[in-house]
Scaffold this motif. Structure first.
Motif, mmCIF file in Angstrom:
data_model
loop_
_atom_site.group_PDB
_atom_site.id
_atom_site.type_symbol
_atom_site.label_atom_id
_atom_site.label_comp_id
_atom_site.label_asym_id
_atom_site.label_seq_id
_atom_site.Cartn_x
_atom_site.Cartn_y
_atom_site.Cartn_z
ATOM 1 N N HIS A 1 -11.310 5.168 6.602
ATOM 2 C CA HIS A 1 -11.514 4.195 5.534
ATOM 3 C C HIS A 1 -10.146 3.819 4.965
ATOM 4 C CE1 HIS A 1 -15.823 4.726 5.735
ATOM 5 N NE2 HIS A 1 -15.650 6.041 5.676
ATOM 6 N N LEU A 2 -9.464 2.943 5.687
ATOM 7 C CA LEU A 2 -8.126 2.522 5.281
ATOM 8 C C LEU A 2 -8.198 1.167 4.593
ATOM 9 C CD1 LEU A 2 -6.249 3.420 8.581
ATOM 10 C CD2 LEU A 2 -6.321 4.763 6.480
ATOM 11 N N HIS A 3 -7.058 0.699 4.099
ATOM 12 C CA HIS A 3 -6.982 -0.673 3.617
ATOM 13 C C HIS A 3 -7.170 -1.621 4.800
ATOM 14 C CE1 HIS A 3 -2.804 0.820 4.415
ATOM 15 N NE2 HIS A 3 -2.826 -0.239 5.193
ATOM 16 N N ALA A 4 -7.231 -2.900 4.515
ATOM 17 C CA ALA A 4 -7.504 -3.899 5.556
ATOM 18 C C ALA A 4 -6.292 -4.018 6.481
ATOM 19 C CB ALA A 4 -7.845 -5.241 4.921
ATOM 20 N N ILE A 5 -6.258 -3.207 7.532
ATOM 21 C CA ILE A 5 -5.080 -3.169 8.407
ATOM 22 C C ILE A 5 -4.970 -4.407 9.280
ATOM 23 C CG2 ILE A 5 -4.917 -0.659 8.431
ATOM 24 C CD1 ILE A 5 -6.384 -0.646 11.092
ATOM 25 N N THR A 6 -6.046 -5.198 9.362
ATOM 26 C CA THR A 6 -5.974 -6.431 10.138
ATOM 27 C C THR A 6 -5.495 -7.610 9.298
ATOM 28 O OG1 THR A 6 -8.293 -6.961 9.697
ATOM 29 C CG2 THR A 6 -7.807 -5.677 11.687
ATOM 30 N N GLU A 7 -5.254 -7.364 8.007
ATOM 31 C CA GLU A 7 -4.716 -8.393 7.121
ATOM 32 C C GLU A 7 -3.237 -8.101 6.846
ATOM 33 O OE1 GLU A 7 -6.275 -11.156 5.902
ATOM 34 O OE2 GLU A 7 -7.893 -10.583 7.260
ATOM 35 N N PRO A 8 -2.425 -9.140 6.667
ATOM 36 C CA PRO A 8 -0.992 -8.925 6.400
ATOM 37 C C PRO A 8 -0.789 -8.069 5.152
ATOM 38 C CG PRO A 8 -1.449 -11.239 6.830
ATOM 39 C CD PRO A 8 -2.770 -10.565 6.681
ATOM 40 N N HIS A 9 0.055 -7.070 5.250
ATOM 41 C CA HIS A 9 0.326 -6.185 4.124
ATOM 42 C C HIS A 9 1.670 -5.504 4.329
ATOM 43 C CE1 HIS A 9 -1.487 -3.583 7.193
ATOM 44 N NE2 HIS A 9 -0.804 -2.585 6.652
ATOM 45 N N ARG A 10 2.153 -4.880 3.277
ATOM 46 C CA ARG A 10 3.353 -4.046 3.327
ATOM 47 C C ARG A 10 2.952 -2.615 3.017
ATOM 48 N NH1 ARG A 10 7.865 -7.713 1.603
ATOM 49 N NH2 ARG A 10 6.995 -9.438 0.397
ATOM 50 N N HIS B 1 0.822 -1.206 0.000
ATOM 51 C CA HIS B 1 0.000 0.000 0.000
ATOM 52 C C HIS B 1 0.860 1.262 0.000
ATOM 53 C CE1 HIS B 1 -3.487 -2.471 0.642
ATOM 54 N NE2 HIS B 1 -2.955 -2.997 1.735
ATOM 55 N N HIS B 2 0.342 2.268 -0.684
ATOM 56 C CA HIS B 2 0.950 3.588 -0.672
ATOM 57 C C HIS B 2 0.373 4.395 0.496
ATOM 58 C CE1 HIS B 2 2.938 3.023 -4.549
ATOM 59 N NE2 HIS B 2 1.820 2.446 -4.962
ATOM 60 N N ILE B 3 0.987 5.517 0.749
ATOM 61 C CA ILE B 3 0.519 6.367 1.831
ATOM 62 C C ILE B 3 -0.919 6.810 1.540
ATOM 63 C CG2 ILE B 3 1.283 8.584 0.888
ATOM 64 C CD1 ILE B 3 2.379 9.185 3.762
ATOM 65 N N ILE B 4 -1.699 6.982 2.600
ATOM 66 C CA ILE B 4 -3.120 7.263 2.478
ATOM 67 C C ILE B 4 -3.373 8.536 1.668
ATOM 68 C CG2 ILE B 4 -3.181 8.575 4.628
ATOM 69 C CD1 ILE B 4 -5.969 7.422 5.135
ATOM 70 N N ALA C 1 2.041 16.770 2.111
ATOM 71 C CA ALA C 1 3.501 16.881 2.006
ATOM 72 C C ALA C 1 4.189 15.585 2.407
ATOM 73 C CB ALA C 1 4.006 18.045 2.858
ATOM 74 N N GLY C 2 3.558 14.432 2.072
ATOM 75 C CA GLY C 2 4.164 13.138 2.355
ATOM 76 C C GLY C 2 4.026 12.667 3.779
ATOM 77 N N ILE C 3 3.173 13.310 4.576
ATOM 78 C CA ILE C 3 2.989 12.948 5.988
ATOM 79 C C ILE C 3 1.499 12.841 6.288
ATOM 80 C CG2 ILE C 3 3.390 13.624 8.386
ATOM 81 C CD1 ILE C 3 5.708 15.371 7.406
ATOM 82 N N PHE C 4 1.119 11.776 6.983
ATOM 83 C CA PHE C 4 -0.253 11.660 7.476
ATOM 84 C C PHE C 4 -0.189 11.233 8.938
ATOM 85 C CE2 PHE C 4 -4.317 9.565 8.282
ATOM 86 C CZ PHE C 4 -5.197 10.537 7.818
ATOM 87 N N ILE C 5 -0.723 12.050 9.814
ATOM 88 C CA ILE C 5 -0.718 11.750 11.252
ATOM 89 C C ILE C 5 -2.155 11.648 11.737
ATOM 90 C CG2 ILE C 5 -0.497 14.219 11.810
ATOM 91 C CD1 ILE C 5 1.022 13.328 14.376
ATOM 92 N N ARG C 6 -2.403 10.694 12.617
ATOM 93 C CA ARG C 6 -3.733 10.514 13.179
ATOM 94 C C ARG C 6 -3.599 9.967 14.590
ATOM 95 N NH1 ARG C 6 -2.633 6.791 9.289
ATOM 96 N NH2 ARG C 6 -2.666 4.586 9.837
ATOM 97 N N GLY C 7 -4.622 10.146 15.397
ATOM 98 C CA GLY C 7 -4.642 9.525 16.711
ATOM 99 C C GLY C 7 -4.848 8.026 16.570
ATOM 100 N N ILE C 8 -4.190 7.239 17.400
ATOM 101 C CA ILE C 8 -4.346 5.787 17.327
ATOM 102 C C ILE C 8 -5.813 5.396 17.492
ATOM 103 C CG2 ILE C 8 -3.787 3.609 18.486
ATOM 104 C CD1 ILE C 8 -1.021 4.739 19.078
ATOM 105 N N ALA C 9 -6.533 6.108 18.357
ATOM 106 C CA ALA C 9 -7.937 5.792 18.588
ATOM 107 C C ALA C 9 -8.817 6.083 17.376
ATOM 108 C CB ALA C 9 -8.454 6.575 19.793
ATOM 109 N N GLU C 10 -8.273 6.819 16.395
ATOM 110 C CA GLU C 10 -9.044 7.151 15.193
ATOM 111 C C GLU C 10 -8.974 6.063 14.133
ATOM 112 O OE1 GLU C 10 -7.980 11.012 13.561
ATOM 113 O OE2 GLU C 10 -7.157 11.594 15.503
#
Length: 305
Positions: free
Chosen positions: A52-61, A30-33, A38-47
């Motif tokens: 609407h991200l890729h399947a973060i519970t599935e193995p990925h790079r 996956h590429h950055i969201i 400017a090449g940076i994405f920051i979010r709270g862990i609780a968020e």
């Protein structure tokens, strides 16, 4: 902060994928969201669960770095076959190409920062690679934890700020401050206060950078030595001096780690994996895998699945 519990369908998914009769498979990369500024994405862990991200519970790079800065709660992750638990005060730095998935999080607070690889300056990348590349979870001092949380808070505020001609360099400067503080704490000074052999360190790091981009094509130390315009014996001496291991050892370790990833996360046959990694003779590949890991490729797959 918001809290939640996320239980992964990870192991169930593995068995489903194993039963699929596909000839070609790959670990998702996956590429950055979208929306990263400017090449940076920051979010709270609780968020995490609200995005609407890729399947973060599935193995990925990922093609980018991913930094967790824990403030409270608990995060459980699988990173290259090992379970890692993050609890404050700690950080986790996942490198581009590492296979990972989120297993669970509880009452988690803090920040995650995704950032493009070119934003990691080469000296910092080399320092962090030397210090913490092989231990993704790193405990930090309370003082550093407080500093990182303050910087993350400012970066988070700037993430939604499009005003001002210096907003982008400000974001980059804060990110580099975070990485510099991490490298400063992670780097252990020589107790004997001996000056480092800069030349050997540079050669070793240049070799590692080449290795991670060419390991599928180049299996011989001489190929790396040629690219670095030095003799094979000199390369081996410099790499051994810095790391304690030979060039061949490093080549085999990187290749076999990728083999393990493919055996674990895809239904590819041993022959297909052998071809993917640049070995025409899959019998030789199997023998080398057993020599390096202590078990056959199929034995590894059965053991870990």
């Amino acid at each position: 902060m918001a809290s939640g519990t996320l239980y992964s369908k990870y192991f169930e998914g593995l068995f489903v994928r194993c039963s699929m009769k596909r000839k070609q498979a790959a670990i998702p990369r996956h590429h950055i969201i979208e929306g990263a500024r400017a090449g940076i994405f920051i979010r709270g862990i609780a968020e995490i669960h609200t995005l609407h991200l890729h399947a973060i519970t599935e193995p990925h790079r990922d093609n980018h770095f991913l930094l967790f800065v824990m403030d409270e709660g608990y995060v459980d992750m699988l990173i290259d076959f090992k379970r890692h638990q993050l609890q404050a005060p700690s950080i986790s730095l996942i490198w581009p190409g590492q296979v990972h998935s989120l297993v669970e999080y509880r009452n988690a607070g803090g920040y995650t920062i995704s950032f493009d690889a070119p934003l990691m300056p080469v000296p910092l990348q080399r320092a962090l690679q030397q210090a913490i590349a092989h231990k993704p979870v790193f405990s930090i001092s309370p003082g550093l934890h407080q500093q990182l949380m303050q910087l993350c808070c400012i970066l988070h505020q700037l993430n939604n700020d499009n005003q001002g001609i210096f907003t982008v360099p400000a974001r980059h400067s804060i990110l580099q401050s975070i990485l510099t503080l991490l490298a400063n704490e992670a780097t252990v000074p020589d107790p004997c206060n001996r000056p480092a052999d800069t030349r050997s360190v540079v050669i070793e790091q240049d070799f590692r950078e080449l290795l991670h981009t060419r390991f599928k094509e180049w299996k011989k130390p001489a190929e790396y030595a040629g690219a670095l315009a030095i003799s094979t014996s000199h390369l081996n001496d410099m790499v051994h001096q810095v790391s304690g291991f030979s060039v061949s050892h490093h080549i085999q370790q990187v290749v076999m780690l990728e083999a393990k990833r493919l055996l674990y996360h895809t239904p590819l046959s041993v022959k297909e994996i052998s071809n993917e990694l640049g070995y025409d003779d899959h019998g030789y590949f199997s023998r080398l895998f057993k020599k390096v890991t202590g078990c056959t490729p199929l034995g590894f797959r059965q053991q870990y699945r």
